[in-house]
Design a protein around this motif. Structure first.
Motif, short mmCIF file in Angstrom:
data_model
loop_
_atom_site.label_atom_id
_atom_site.label_comp_id
_atom_site.label_asym_id
_atom_site.label_seq_id
_atom_site.Cartn_x
_atom_site.Cartn_y
_atom_site.Cartn_z
N PHE A 32 27.23 -4.49 2.27
CA PHE A 32 27.07 -2.99 3.21
C PHE A 32 28.22 -1.35 2.55
N VAL A 33 28.95 -1.80 1.40
CA VAL A 33 29.60 -0.85 0.82
C VAL A 33 28.65 -0.37 -0.74
N ASN A 34 26.85 -1.24 -1.19
CA ASN A 34 27.07 -0.96 -1.87
C ASN A 34 25.35 0.04 -1.36
N ILE A 35 25.04 -0.10 0.03
CA ILE A 35 24.06 0.66 0.85
C ILE A 35 24.46 1.50 1.57
N ALA A 36 25.33 1.95 1.33
CA ALA A 36 26.14 2.95 2.00
C ALA A 36 26.22 4.23 0.44
N CYS A 37 26.97 3.27 -0.56
CA CYS A 37 27.07 4.28 -1.50
C CYS A 37 24.97 4.70 -2.33
N VAL A 38 24.49 3.93 -2.31
CA VAL A 38 23.11 4.68 -2.15
C VAL A 38 22.92 5.63 -1.16
N ILE A 39 23.21 5.50 -0.10
CA ILE A 39 23.24 6.65 1.36
C ILE A 39 23.51 8.26 0.59
N LEU A 40 24.90 7.71 0.36
CA LEU A 40 25.74 8.64 0.62
C LEU A 40 25.15 9.76 -1.42
N PHE A 41 25.31 8.80 -2.37
CA PHE A 41 25.06 9.66 -3.22
C PHE A 41 23.06 10.12 -3.63
N SER A 42 22.40 9.37 -2.80
CA SER A 42 20.61 9.89 -3.15
C SER A 42 20.66 10.96 -1.20
N SER A 43 21.88 11.48 -0.41
CA SER A 43 21.93 12.22 0.33
C SER A 43 20.92 13.33 0.07
N ASP A 44 21.38 14.09 -1.37
CA ASP A 44 20.38 14.99 -1.80
C ASP A 44 18.95 14.83 -2.65
N ASN A 45 18.24 14.36 -2.53
CA ASN A 45 17.83 13.19 -3.07
C ASN A 45 17.80 13.22 -5.11
N TYR A 46 19.46 13.20 -4.70
CA TYR A 46 19.45 13.30 -6.19
C TYR A 46 20.48 12.62 -6.58
N ILE A 47 20.30 11.32 -8.08
CA ILE A 47 21.00 10.60 -8.56
C ILE A 47 21.91 10.84 -9.90
N SER A 48 23.17 11.09 -10.87
CA SER A 48 23.12 11.85 -11.32
C SER A 48 23.32 10.39 -12.00
N PRO A 49 23.99 11.09 -13.76
CA PRO A 49 24.69 9.30 -13.80
C PRO A 49 25.78 9.14 -13.88
N PHE A 50 26.20 9.75 -13.43
CA PHE A 50 27.55 9.35 -12.82
C PHE A 50 27.61 8.51 -11.89
N GLU A 51 26.76 8.64 -10.94
CA GLU A 51 26.47 8.04 -9.74
C GLU A 51 25.44 6.91 -9.90
N HIS A 52 24.63 6.94 -11.18
CA HIS A 52 24.10 5.70 -11.71
C HIS A 52 24.67 4.42 -12.02
N LYS A 53 26.37 5.06 -12.31
CA LYS A 53 27.00 4.00 -13.26
C LYS A 53 27.15 3.58 -11.85
N VAL A 54 27.62 4.24 -10.98
CA VAL A 54 28.51 3.77 -10.21
C VAL A 54 27.59 2.96 -9.21
N LEU A 55 26.68 3.65 -9.08
CA LEU A 55 25.57 2.02 -7.83
C LEU A 55 25.09 0.79 -9.42
N ILE A 56 25.11 0.84 -10.32
CA ILE A 56 25.04 -0.45 -11.50
C ILE A 56 26.33 -1.04 -11.23
N ASN A 57 27.53 -0.22 -10.88
CA ASN A 57 28.76 -1.39 -10.96
C ASN A 57 28.65 -2.15 -9.41
N THR A 58 28.07 -1.29 -8.37
CA THR A 58 28.39 -1.94 -6.81
C THR A 58 27.83 -2.85 -6.98
N SER A 59 25.92 -2.82 -7.41
CA SER A 59 25.01 -4.30 -7.53
C SER A 59 26.08 -5.05 -8.10
N LEU A 60 25.80 -5.07 -9.35
CA LEU A 60 26.50 -6.17 -9.89
C LEU A 60 27.68 -6.76 -10.05
#
Length: 330
Positions: A32-60
């Motif tokens: 649910f931390v991974n899901i929460a990060c996806v919700i948080l970072f996509s709340s503005d309909n955009y995922i930046s390279p930095f957020e991309h890195k965070v989501l890769i780490n949590t998913s890995l």
């Protein structure tokens, strides 16, 4: 031959290192931390390279935990003996890991397809990036591992484990419905599902097909949403909400199923005992959560806002609502 009528109701030996509260909590929190990060970072309909890195780490981190649990299951099942009841719980836990980890893989794949065909993307889609490639490989490896363990368990379901005499008492809970683990129809269906998951090309095609069905359904209801909303919802936002909703529903369904199996199972007293394995699982959760919290803090302090603004200006996407940028920390 033993039957459910001649066996005690509590037949299976407890195995808290596999299904203890510490192990389950570690997996639930990570998922649910991974899901929460996806919700948080996509709340503005955009995922930046930095957020991309965070989501890769949590998913890995999720996929690594799942693979570790699968390896422990294989070792224990071939040496000390693992009951059918606990093997099915391991499979449930790995489906929770798989769905949560695959959420961002699906979004990343959607970005790739949109970028290739000229559509506007949520964010980066560079598969040549080593971290991105590692995420895709980890998701496929984990899914194949779940499939292999699942086929092994279900093919030998009648004689599986160190206590095969208890297998007739083992039940699954699928969307609240109680099913005996030795039911022939359930066994055939489970073998078919896990066999598909074992084959890399087949499991990828099936997952993409399921994602296409979900997107197709969203496309069908999209005109209705435009009619109900005073402001027309953006298609990218609808896709994000749809994907996240499906994953959350599936995760909750598997969590409920797992908890019902444990609370109403045929295990003797001792399953709730706190053990070294559970402590290790929770301690292993500490560093990934801490790293994620540091990255989220950096994001919140606006250390990456210039990059986000630059990508917006390049036409990647336009947020639903223009929010004021957080100030830098003094």
């Amino acid at each position: 031959m033993a039957t459910p009528d001649t066996l005690p109701l509590s037949c299976v030996e407890p195995n808290p290192d596999i299904s203890g509260i510490g192990v389950r909590l570690a997996i639930y929190i990570q998922a649910f931390v991974n899901i929460a990060c996806v919700i948080l970072f996509s709340s503005d309909n955009y995922i930046s390279p930095f957020e991309h890195k965070v989501l890769i780490n949590t998913s890995l981190n999720l996929f690594v935990s799942g693979c570790a649990l699968l390896i422990c299951t294989a070792v224990q099942g071939t040496t000390f003996g693992l009951s059918l009841h606990h093997a099915l719980i391991v499979l449930n836990l790995n489906w929770i890991i798989g769905f949560s980890g695959l959420l961002y893989v699906f979004i990343f794949a959607y970005n790739c397809s949109r970028g290739r065909f000229g559509g506007r993307r949520f964010g980066p889609d560079n598969i040549k990036n080593p971290a991105s490639a590692m995420l895709v490989v980890a998701s496929v490896v984990h899914l194949c591992g779940v499939g292999a363990i699942g086929v092994w368990v279900w093919v030998k379901s009648r004689t599986f484990g160190g206590q095969p005499e208890c297998n007739p008492l083992t039940n699954l809970r699928i969307f609240g419905k109680k099913l005996n683990a030795l039911d022939p129809n359930l066994r055939k269906a489970s073998i078919a599902v896990y066999a598909i998951a074992t084959i890399p090309a087949a499991n990828t095609i099936v997952l993409l097909l399921l994602a296409s069905i979900i997107i197709g359904f969203l496309r069908a209801v999209y005109p209705l949403l435009k009619g109900f909303k005073p402001r027309e919802p953006r298609w990218r936002g609808v896709v994000l909400v749809g994907m996240i909703s499906v994953v959350v529903i599936l995760d909750i369904a598997f969590i409920v199923s797992t908890e019902l199996m444990i609370s109403r199972g045929c295990v003797r007293e001792g399953e709730g005992q706190w053990t070294y394995g559970q402590t290790l699982a929770l301690m292993g959760l500490f560093m990934p959560i801490l790293d994620t919290a540091k990255m989220v803090r950096s994001w919140w302090l606006g250390l990456n806002q210039e990059e986000r603004q630059r990508q917006r200006e390049e036409g990647w996407t336009k947020p639903l609502v223009e929010l004021p940028l957080p100030r830098r920390a003094q």
